[in-house]
Design a protein around this motif. Sequence first.
Motif, mmCIF file in Angstrom:
data_model
loop_
_atom_site.group_PDB
_atom_site.id
_atom_site.type_symbol
_atom_site.label_atom_id
_atom_site.label_comp_id
_atom_site.label_asym_id
_atom_site.label_seq_id
_atom_site.Cartn_x
_atom_site.Cartn_y
_atom_site.Cartn_z
ATOM 1 N N ASN A 43 53.158 103.233 38.610
ATOM 2 C CA ASN A 43 52.494 102.156 39.369
ATOM 3 C C ASN A 43 52.484 102.410 40.878
ATOM 4 O OD1 ASN A 43 51.861 100.518 37.079
ATOM 5 N ND2 ASN A 43 54.013 99.876 37.010
ATOM 6 N N ILE A 44 52.621 103.661 41.281
ATOM 7 C CA ILE A 44 52.508 103.995 42.702
ATOM 8 C C ILE A 44 51.108 104.521 42.999
ATOM 9 C CG2 ILE A 44 53.433 105.425 44.577
ATOM 10 C CD1 ILE A 44 56.091 105.465 43.025
ATOM 11 N N GLY A 45 50.544 105.291 42.081
ATOM 12 C CA GLY A 45 49.184 105.810 42.194
ATOM 13 C C GLY A 45 48.584 105.927 40.807
ATOM 14 N N ASP A 46 47.559 106.782 40.678
ATOM 15 C CA ASP A 46 46.919 106.974 39.378
ATOM 16 C C ASP A 46 46.317 108.375 39.335
ATOM 17 O OD1 ASP A 46 44.529 106.834 40.878
ATOM 18 O OD2 ASP A 46 44.337 104.686 40.499
ATOM 19 N N LYS A 47 45.487 108.633 38.328
ATOM 20 C CA LYS A 47 44.918 109.976 38.159
ATOM 21 C C LYS A 47 44.043 110.381 39.342
ATOM 22 C CE LYS A 47 41.149 108.236 35.214
ATOM 23 N NZ LYS A 47 40.110 108.321 36.233
ATOM 24 N N ASP A 48 43.510 109.402 40.079
ATOM 25 C CA ASP A 48 42.703 109.716 41.257
ATOM 26 C C ASP A 48 43.558 110.161 42.439
ATOM 27 O OD1 ASP A 48 40.336 109.136 39.934
ATOM 28 O OD2 ASP A 48 40.426 107.008 40.468
ATOM 29 N N SER A 49 44.874 110.059 42.290
ATOM 30 C CA SER A 49 45.783 110.540 43.341
ATOM 31 C C SER A 49 45.985 112.055 43.262
ATOM 32 C CB SER A 49 47.149 109.850 43.218
ATOM 33 O OG SER A 49 47.039 108.451 43.250
ATOM 34 N N LYS A 50 45.554 112.658 42.159
ATOM 35 C CA LYS A 50 45.723 114.101 41.983
ATOM 36 C C LYS A 50 44.981 114.860 43.073
ATOM 37 C CE LYS A 50 45.219 117.768 38.524
ATOM 38 N NZ LYS A 50 44.775 118.096 37.137
ATOM 39 N N GLY A 51 45.647 115.859 43.612
ATOM 40 C CA GLY A 51 45.051 116.645 44.684
ATOM 41 C C GLY A 51 45.386 116.128 46.073
ATOM 42 N N PHE A 52 46.037 114.959 46.135
ATOM 43 C CA PHE A 52 46.454 114.370 47.403
ATOM 44 C C PHE A 52 47.980 114.303 47.447
ATOM 45 C CE2 PHE A 52 42.207 112.896 46.700
ATOM 46 C CZ PHE A 52 41.631 112.750 47.956
ATOM 47 N N THR A 53 48.553 114.415 48.633
ATOM 48 C CA THR A 53 49.967 114.109 48.826
ATOM 49 C C THR A 53 50.075 112.624 49.161
ATOM 50 O OG1 THR A 53 50.488 116.333 49.628
ATOM 51 C CG2 THR A 53 52.033 114.571 50.191
ATOM 52 N N THR A 54 50.735 111.868 48.297
ATOM 53 C CA THR A 54 50.964 110.453 48.557
ATOM 54 C C THR A 54 52.201 110.322 49.446
ATOM 55 O OG1 THR A 54 49.957 109.748 46.471
ATOM 56 C CG2 THR A 54 51.487 108.216 47.522
ATOM 57 N N ILE A 55 52.078 109.581 50.531
ATOM 58 C CA ILE A 55 53.183 109.427 51.486
ATOM 59 C C ILE A 55 53.567 107.953 51.552
ATOM 60 C CG2 ILE A 55 53.962 109.804 53.855
ATOM 61 C CD1 ILE A 55 51.660 111.901 54.076
ATOM 62 N N LEU A 56 54.703 107.600 50.968
ATOM 63 C CA LEU A 56 55.219 106.232 51.066
ATOM 64 C C LEU A 56 55.847 106.054 52.441
ATOM 65 C CD1 LEU A 56 57.031 105.660 47.631
ATOM 66 C CD2 LEU A 56 54.604 105.489 48.172
ATOM 67 N N ILE A 57 55.540 104.924 53.082
ATOM 68 C CA ILE A 57 56.130 104.621 54.385
ATOM 69 C C ILE A 57 56.630 103.177 54.373
ATOM 70 C CG2 ILE A 57 55.743 104.442 56.871
ATOM 71 C CD1 ILE A 57 53.565 106.542 56.645
ATOM 72 N N TYR A 58 57.924 103.019 54.674
ATOM 73 C CA TYR A 58 58.536 101.704 54.843
ATOM 74 C C TYR A 58 58.915 101.591 56.312
ATOM 75 C CZ TYR A 58 58.774 101.379 49.760
ATOM 76 O OH TYR A 58 58.451 101.315 48.424
ATOM 77 N N LEU A 59 58.225 100.717 57.044
ATOM 78 C CA LEU A 59 58.231 100.777 58.500
ATOM 79 C C LEU A 59 59.482 100.192 59.141
ATOM 80 C CD1 LEU A 59 54.539 99.628 59.009
ATOM 81 C CD2 LEU A 59 55.425 101.944 59.360
ATOM 82 N N LEU A 60 60.017 100.904 60.111
ATOM 83 C CA LEU A 60 60.891 100.382 61.151
ATOM 84 C C LEU A 60 60.171 100.623 62.477
ATOM 85 C CD1 LEU A 60 64.539 101.325 60.091
ATOM 86 C CD2 LEU A 60 63.548 99.040 60.325
ATOM 87 N N GLU A 61 60.925 100.812 63.560
ATOM 88 C CA GLU A 61 60.278 101.067 64.849
ATOM 89 C C GLU A 61 59.642 102.448 64.879
ATOM 90 O OE1 GLU A 61 63.395 99.900 64.601
ATOM 91 O OE2 GLU A 61 62.923 97.798 65.059
ATOM 92 N N LYS A 62 60.372 103.453 64.394
ATOM 93 C CA LYS A 62 59.825 104.815 64.370
ATOM 94 C C LYS A 62 60.659 105.683 63.443
ATOM 95 C CE LYS A 62 62.330 106.328 68.520
ATOM 96 N NZ LYS A 62 62.203 106.948 69.874
ATOM 97 N N ASN A 63 60.034 106.752 62.993
ATOM 98 C CA ASN A 63 60.739 107.722 62.148
ATOM 99 C C ASN A 63 59.862 108.963 62.021
ATOM 100 O OD1 ASN A 63 62.783 108.798 60.640
ATOM 101 N ND2 ASN A 63 62.418 107.558 58.810
ATOM 102 N N SER A 64 60.447 110.036 61.502
ATOM 103 C CA SER A 64 59.698 111.269 61.261
ATOM 104 C C SER A 64 60.278 111.976 60.051
ATOM 105 C CB SER A 64 59.740 112.191 62.485
ATOM 106 O OG SER A 64 61.067 112.594 62.766
#
Length: 590
Positions: A484-505
């Motif tokens: 339940n994060i993505g689906d078959k259309d996510s193939k070929g892409f890097t999915t990047i989850l981001i949970y925001l604070l002020e900044k991060n890398s």
Amino acid sequence: MKKVLKIILITIIVLFVIAYFYLILPFWGMPFNAQRHGQIPLTPAWALECWLWEDDVNTGAYVDELLEGYAEHDIPVRTIIIDSPWSLRYNDFEVDTSRYPNPDTWFKKLEDNGYRVVLWMTSMVNSYSKDTKIKDSKDWSGEALKKGYLISDDDQAEWWEGVGGFIDYTNPEAMKWWHGLQQTVFDYGIDGWKLDGAVTLNWTEIFGIPFFYRTSSEGLITTREYMDQYYRNEYQHVLKQNPEFVTLSRSIDREYAHPEGFSPFDASPVNWVGDQKHTWKSTGESSKDSDDNKDLVMEGIRGIEMALEHIMKSAELGYNIVGSDVAGFSGREIPPRLYIRWAQFSTFCGLFMNGGHGERRLWKRTNEELEIIRKFSWLHTELVPYMYHYVVTAHNGGRRLQTPLDKGLYHYMFGDDFLIAPIYQDSKINTVTLPKGKWRYFFEDNNLIEGPQTVEMEFSMDEYPVFVKEGAIIPMNIKRDYTNIGDKDSKGFTTILIYLLEKNSFTFYHTNGKNKTEISYSNTDVDLTIQLRDSKISHILNIYTERKPSIVVLDDKQLDENTDWSYNPDKHKLIIKTTDYQNGNYRISY
């Protein structure tokens, strides 16, 4: 006079004890263990995906059935282990064609279908092999003995697969012979060795007392030194033929005997701990079906807790990619809920290895097991880009994948961003101790939890105690919709989850081992900026944010809502899908 004799006797006993533990028993790091802390290898990304094996049938036909069934039911498998007995006699490296017919074409078919193959081996040259087609091989081992290829002349050892001598890794002629035997299976295109631990039995008994020395071509060698030669030689030799070859070796087994670990770090691309029984908490009593099973270890009483303890100990010592046999190795029946919970735990280990005794064909078990283990197998596979970051950092002397925590039973950090609180007993309720910081429950991430605090929660069978740190950046490779994060259309892409604070890398190291992409963000009340630097990637940004943006800009070009981006107010997720870009500069305004 009696007092003097007593003092002399006590002195002799004390000196013997000191000599035994410092010289005769060179396991504990006292004079002989400076070799433990070499550089951790760069584990190839394929070894982070799901492994599968079985140890009840051991035939090519059954391997085919397993793989066809897993493929039909869309359960991911990258690596198949061919365990013993696969050879005519142990470690002659000649495939038993009655079990695995036409090995040249069979191995090639596995390779063509995208599978990696790992074969079991030890360092033993057997005169008697218990379960192989050729049992009596005194002529074969005798020839190796006559040529001086074995440790300590004719001093053979009894081990769980028969009787044999130990190949001498210090003898160049022995190595030429040994590696020559292996070449046939290398030519089949195998990808790894499962190095089992018979080397730990390489000692000499005098009046029933074990002295952990034997004689090699270069003189006396300790058990510890021989173990290191075994793991290092086999790993270094195969790397010359295939830089993506791996060795699967023990990290911790019986820590009271080998508290420093089995394989040295520099020969440890992948490690496992074993061999556990199909049980929950350790009971201290043998299970009632123990007498009906083969290969029971530790008297059949240690289950998932043993795996948890030994994986945590392995991580403390410094091993990086570690796992256990999902549901345990030994036993007749695998309890369904144990199978599920062990698979969920293994999802958040570097090694996900489903194998051993017991029914592993999920389509012949309950539908609940099939669906949940499939979901978590895919989740582990999706997390490979995240895990690979810690392959690189550990190789460079930095952060390793698993870090045990002081508080919370068996709690550990999985990378920098996940806290795992494993379930070790047959209960949906588990106590979770969260450290200082802000956390979200990964499977229902709408609620923010402030740490430090201890909470008792109920976890349904299709969820697990996994908490993600606020501020996290998590790259994933998603091809299905099971998690339940993505689906078959996510193939070929890097999915990047981001949970925001002020900044991060976060440095996303590409699994090709060559490129990297620097991902960073800066978040204010007014807008959010995200940057992707270095190598370009097609990507999907999956951002948790309470507010819907008014505008999304990439490289000074405004993106279209519903075409380039969308916002789900129920899940609080902003999704931005990008195939190509110039500079990788996002500005998201509210």
